[in-house]
Design a protein around this motif. Structure first.
Motif, PDB file in Angstrom:
ATOM      1  N   GLN A  71     -22.782 136.742  -5.937  1.00  8.81           N
ATOM      2  CA  GLN A  71     -22.071 136.022  -4.880  1.00  8.81           C
ATOM      3  C   GLN A  71     -20.689 136.630  -4.638  1.00  8.81           C
ATOM      4  OE1 GLN A  71     -21.397 131.855  -5.654  1.00  8.81           O
ATOM      5  NE2 GLN A  71     -21.016 131.384  -3.515  1.00  8.81           N
ATOM      6  N   SER A  72     -20.017 136.958  -5.732  1.00 12.94           N
ATOM      7  CA  SER A  72     -18.690 137.568  -5.627  1.00 12.94           C
ATOM      8  C   SER A  72     -18.777 138.919  -4.918  1.00 12.94           C
ATOM      9  CB  SER A  72     -18.090 137.737  -7.028  1.00 12.94           C
ATOM     10  OG  SER A  72     -16.845 138.382  -6.977  1.00 12.94           O
ATOM     11  N   ASP A  73     -19.779 139.715  -5.284  1.00  8.83           N
ATOM     12  CA  ASP A  73     -19.966 141.022  -4.654  1.00  8.83           C
ATOM     13  C   ASP A  73     -20.263 140.873  -3.165  1.00  8.83           C
ATOM     14  OD1 ASP A  73     -19.579 142.575  -6.946  1.00  8.83           O
ATOM     15  OD2 ASP A  73     -21.653 142.340  -7.582  1.00  8.83           O
ATOM     16  N   TYR A  74     -21.070 139.876  -2.833  1.00  6.65           N
ATOM     17  CA  TYR A  74     -21.430 139.652  -1.432  1.00  6.65           C
ATOM     18  C   TYR A  74     -20.194 139.318  -0.591  1.00  6.65           C
ATOM     19  CZ  TYR A  74     -23.479 137.442   2.711  1.00  6.65           C
ATOM     20  OH  TYR A  74     -23.796 137.103   3.999  1.00  6.65           O
ATOM     21  N   LYS A  75     -19.341 138.438  -1.140  1.00  8.70           N
ATOM     22  CA  LYS A  75     -18.133 138.041  -0.423  1.00  8.70           C
ATOM     23  C   LYS A  75     -17.186 139.221  -0.216  1.00  8.70           C
ATOM     24  CE  LYS A  75     -18.090 133.167  -1.813  1.00  8.70           C
ATOM     25  NZ  LYS A  75     -17.380 132.124  -2.599  1.00  8.70           N
ATOM     26  N   LYS A  76     -17.210 140.167  -1.164  1.00  9.30           N
ATOM     27  CA  LYS A  76     -16.347 141.346  -1.067  1.00  9.30           C
ATOM     28  C   LYS A  76     -16.965 142.437  -0.197  1.00  9.30           C
ATOM     29  CE  LYS A  76     -14.429 140.612  -5.714  1.00  9.30           C
ATOM     30  NZ  LYS A  76     -14.419 141.139  -7.114  1.00  9.30           N
ATOM     31  N   GLN A 101     -27.713 133.892 -18.589  1.00  6.19           N
ATOM     32  CA  GLN A 101     -27.575 135.260 -18.089  1.00  6.19           C
ATOM     33  C   GLN A 101     -27.784 135.297 -16.573  1.00  6.19           C
ATOM     34  OE1 GLN A 101     -30.214 138.054 -19.941  1.00  6.19           O
ATOM     35  NE2 GLN A 101     -29.104 139.852 -19.203  1.00  6.19           N
ATOM     36  N   ILE A 102     -28.753 134.547 -16.088  1.00  3.26           N
ATOM     37  CA  ILE A 102     -29.026 134.489 -14.653  1.00  3.26           C
ATOM     38  C   ILE A 102     -27.835 133.886 -13.906  1.00  3.26           C
ATOM     39  CG2 ILE A 102     -30.427 133.338 -12.890  1.00  3.26           C
ATOM     40  CD1 ILE A 102     -32.842 133.687 -14.718  1.00  3.26           C
ATOM     41  N   ASP A 103     -27.254 132.831 -14.477  1.00  2.00           N
ATOM     42  CA  ASP A 103     -26.096 132.200 -13.843  1.00  2.00           C
ATOM     43  C   ASP A 103     -24.947 133.193 -13.691  1.00  2.00           C
ATOM     44  OD1 ASP A 103     -27.371 129.797 -13.557  1.00  2.00           O
ATOM     45  OD2 ASP A 103     -26.489 128.875 -15.343  1.00  2.00           O
ATOM     46  N   VAL A 162     -27.169 143.119  -4.447  1.00  2.00           N
ATOM     47  CA  VAL A 162     -28.625 143.291  -4.528  1.00  2.00           C
ATOM     48  C   VAL A 162     -29.044 143.620  -5.955  1.00  2.00           C
ATOM     49  CG1 VAL A 162     -30.539 144.816  -3.872  1.00  2.00           C
ATOM     50  CG2 VAL A 162     -28.976 143.945  -2.125  1.00  2.00           C
ATOM     51  N   SER A 163     -28.311 144.515  -6.593  1.00  2.00           N
ATOM     52  CA  SER A 163     -28.637 144.931  -7.965  1.00  2.00           C
ATOM     53  C   SER A 163     -28.627 143.741  -8.926  1.00  2.00           C
ATOM     54  CB  SER A 163     -27.629 145.986  -8.434  1.00  2.00           C
ATOM     55  OG  SER A 163     -27.864 146.353  -9.782  1.00  2.00           O
ATOM     56  N   ASN A 164     -27.614 142.899  -8.824  1.00  2.00           N
ATOM     57  CA  ASN A 164     -27.522 141.730  -9.703  1.00  2.00           C
ATOM     58  C   ASN A 164     -28.638 140.718  -9.434  1.00  2.00           C
ATOM     59  OD1 ASN A 164     -25.240 142.265 -11.387  1.00  2.00           O
ATOM     60  ND2 ASN A 164     -23.902 141.928  -9.637  1.00  2.00           N
ATOM     61  N   LEU A 165     -28.989 140.541  -8.170  1.00  2.00           N
ATOM     62  CA  LEU A 165     -30.052 139.586  -7.829  1.00  2.00           C
ATOM     63  C   LEU A 165     -31.413 140.093  -8.283  1.00  2.00           C
ATOM     64  CD1 LEU A 165     -28.746 138.583  -4.295  1.00  2.00           C
ATOM     65  CD2 LEU A 165     -28.875 137.098  -6.297  1.00  2.00           C
ATOM     66  N   ASP A 168     -36.542 136.333 -14.616  1.00  2.59           N
ATOM     67  CA  ASP A 168     -37.430 135.192 -14.354  1.00  2.59           C
ATOM     68  C   ASP A 168     -37.911 135.257 -12.906  1.00  2.59           C
ATOM     69  OD1 ASP A 168     -38.793 132.841 -14.106  1.00  2.59           O
ATOM     70  OD2 ASP A 168     -37.156 131.529 -14.744  1.00  2.59           O
ATOM     71  N   SER A 169     -39.099 135.807 -12.716  1.00  2.00           N
ATOM     72  CA  SER A 169     -39.621 136.017 -11.362  1.00  2.00           C
ATOM     73  C   SER A 169     -40.053 134.719 -10.687  1.00  2.00           C
ATOM     74  CB  SER A 169     -40.810 136.985 -11.408  1.00  2.00           C
ATOM     75  OG  SER A 169     -41.869 136.439 -12.188  1.00  2.00           O
ATOM     76  N   LYS A 170     -40.098 133.622 -11.441  1.00  4.58           N
ATOM     77  CA  LYS A 170     -40.503 132.332 -10.864  1.00  4.58           C
ATOM     78  C   LYS A 170     -39.300 131.488 -10.438  1.00  4.58           C
ATOM     79  CE  LYS A 170     -44.884 133.065 -11.488  1.00  4.58           C
ATOM     80  NZ  LYS A 170     -45.752 133.322 -10.316  1.00  4.58           N
ATOM     81  N   TYR A 171     -38.121 131.968 -10.759  1.00  5.84           N
ATOM     82  CA  TYR A 171     -36.901 131.242 -10.365  1.00  5.84           C
ATOM     83  C   TYR A 171     -36.587 131.606  -8.918  1.00  5.84           C
ATOM     84  CZ  TYR A 171     -32.067 129.531 -10.583  1.00  5.84           C
ATOM     85  OH  TYR A 171     -30.890 128.874 -10.344  1.00  5.84           O
ATOM     86  N   SER A 172     -36.489 130.623  -8.048  1.00  5.27           N
ATOM     87  CA  SER A 172     -36.482 130.878  -6.605  1.00  5.27           C
ATOM     88  C   SER A 172     -35.134 131.277  -6.015  1.00  5.27           C
ATOM     89  CB  SER A 172     -37.004 129.644  -5.862  1.00  5.27           C
ATOM     90  OG  SER A 172     -36.172 128.521  -6.094  1.00  5.27           O
ATOM     91  N   ARG A 173     -34.050 130.768  -6.557  1.00  5.81           N
ATOM     92  CA  ARG A 173     -32.735 130.952  -5.916  1.00  5.81           C
ATOM     93  C   ARG A 173     -32.369 132.406  -5.613  1.00  5.81           C
ATOM     94  NH1 ARG A 173     -28.097 128.636  -9.120  1.00  5.81           N
ATOM     95  NH2 ARG A 173     -26.884 129.841  -7.630  1.00  5.81           N
ATOM     96  N   PRO A 174     -32.607 133.332  -6.560  1.00  2.00           N
ATOM     97  CA  PRO A 174     -32.234 134.727  -6.262  1.00  2.00           C
ATOM     98  C   PRO A 174     -32.940 135.301  -5.041  1.00  2.00           C
ATOM     99  CG  PRO A 174     -32.612 134.440  -8.612  1.00  2.00           C
ATOM    100  CD  PRO A 174     -33.070 133.187  -7.956  1.00  2.00           C
ATOM    101  N   TYR A 175     -34.167 134.871  -4.780  1.00  4.05           N
ATOM    102  CA  TYR A 175     -34.899 135.387  -3.623  1.00  4.05           C
ATOM    103  C   TYR A 175     -34.202 134.999  -2.323  1.00  4.05           C
ATOM    104  CZ  TYR A 175     -38.855 136.342  -6.762  1.00  4.05           C
ATOM    105  OH  TYR A 175     -39.659 136.824  -7.768  1.00  4.05           O
TER     106      TYR A 175
END
Length: 256
Positions: A50-55, A41-43, A62-65, A72-79
């Motif tokens: 990423q798609s929204d950002y490019k557009k 789900q996170i992927d 921001v909403s998706n991130l 999962d608040s411990k997963y770092s990539r979204p931050y």
């Protein structure tokens, strides 16, 4: 009520019951899949962000991130990605906040500290910025071109030309040692281009011309880029009537 109507009602109830069971099973399955496989789900959310950002759909990104972080608040990539979007929105305070969280989760990532340094500098927090920059340089062992370029830029902005050029020299050395020829060409152009920018910033005409000639010698440029950099040389060489030791025949051979 006749037998046919009774049969119809019974069949209708059976079909309705089967539909409700299927619907309930689907909802439960979706919940279980989401619970057991949150990474999938996170992927999906990260990809959408990423798609929204490019557009340019920053709010949706921001909403998706934020949804990723809620899962999962411990997963770092979204931050880290969220900080990039906030920075693009000029929400530097929010970007700084999520980078503080990111660097606490990823204490050995030089890129996180590099971005944090830039955001703090743009926020007017110069001292804090250089502390994070120091972390980024140490973690990268002074071998990351982008971080060294960031350092060069920040030193230039606080008036330290010597340190700015030192960082640029280190970036140039790293780029020259890149074993990937295509990427080496890209990095060399990037570093020399930033070096030209340094001398344009302080209006050192002679060095602008000499560094641009260096770029021609070291980097394979396409025809369009050759015209762009040729114009840089011409703009500095003739309007300013620079009396230098630069051999004009070298310039003309490089820009022809």
């Amino acid at each position: 009520m006749n037998a046919q109507q009774i049969s119809f009602n019974r069949n209708h109830r059976l079909k309705k019951g089967v539909f409700l069971k299927i619907k309930t099973a689907f909802i439960l399955t979706s919940f279980v899949v989401s619970f057991l496989f949150p990474s999938d789900q996170i992927d999906r959310l990260m990809s959408d962000a990423q798609s929204d950002y490019k557009k340019g759909n920053f709010d949706d990104s921001v909403s998706n991130l934020l949804k990723c972080i809620a899962i999962d608040s411990k997963y770092s990539r979204p931050y880290l990605n969220l900080a990039v979007v906030y920075r693009a929105q000029d929400k530097l305070g929010l970007a700084s906040g999520v980078l503080k969280t990111y660097t606490s989760l990823e204490q050995n990532d030089p890129n996180g500290f590099g971005l944090y340094s830039s955001v703090l500098f743009e926020s007017g927090k110069t001292n804090e910025s250089f502390l994070k920059l120091s972390n980024a340089l140490k973690l990268s062992k002074f071998k990351d071109v982008e971080i060294l370029k960031t350092a060069s830029f920040l030193f230039l902005k606080v008036g330290s030309l010597t340190n700015s050029l030192e960082m640029n020299d280190l970036a140039l050395a790293v780029a020259r040692n890149n074993s990937d020829e295509r990427y080496r060409n890209f990095q060399l152009r990037s570093v020399i281009d930033s070096r030209i920018g340094i001398f344009r910033e302080i209006d050192d005409c002679e060095r602008v011309v000499s560094e641009t000639i260096k770029l021609f010698k070291e980097v394979s440029l396409n025809p369009t880029d050759r015209v762009v950099y040729s114009n840089i040389i011409l703009n500095y060489l003739w309007p300013n009537y620079i009396a230098t030791s630069i051999d004009c025949s070298v310039v003309s051979s490089k820009i022809s």
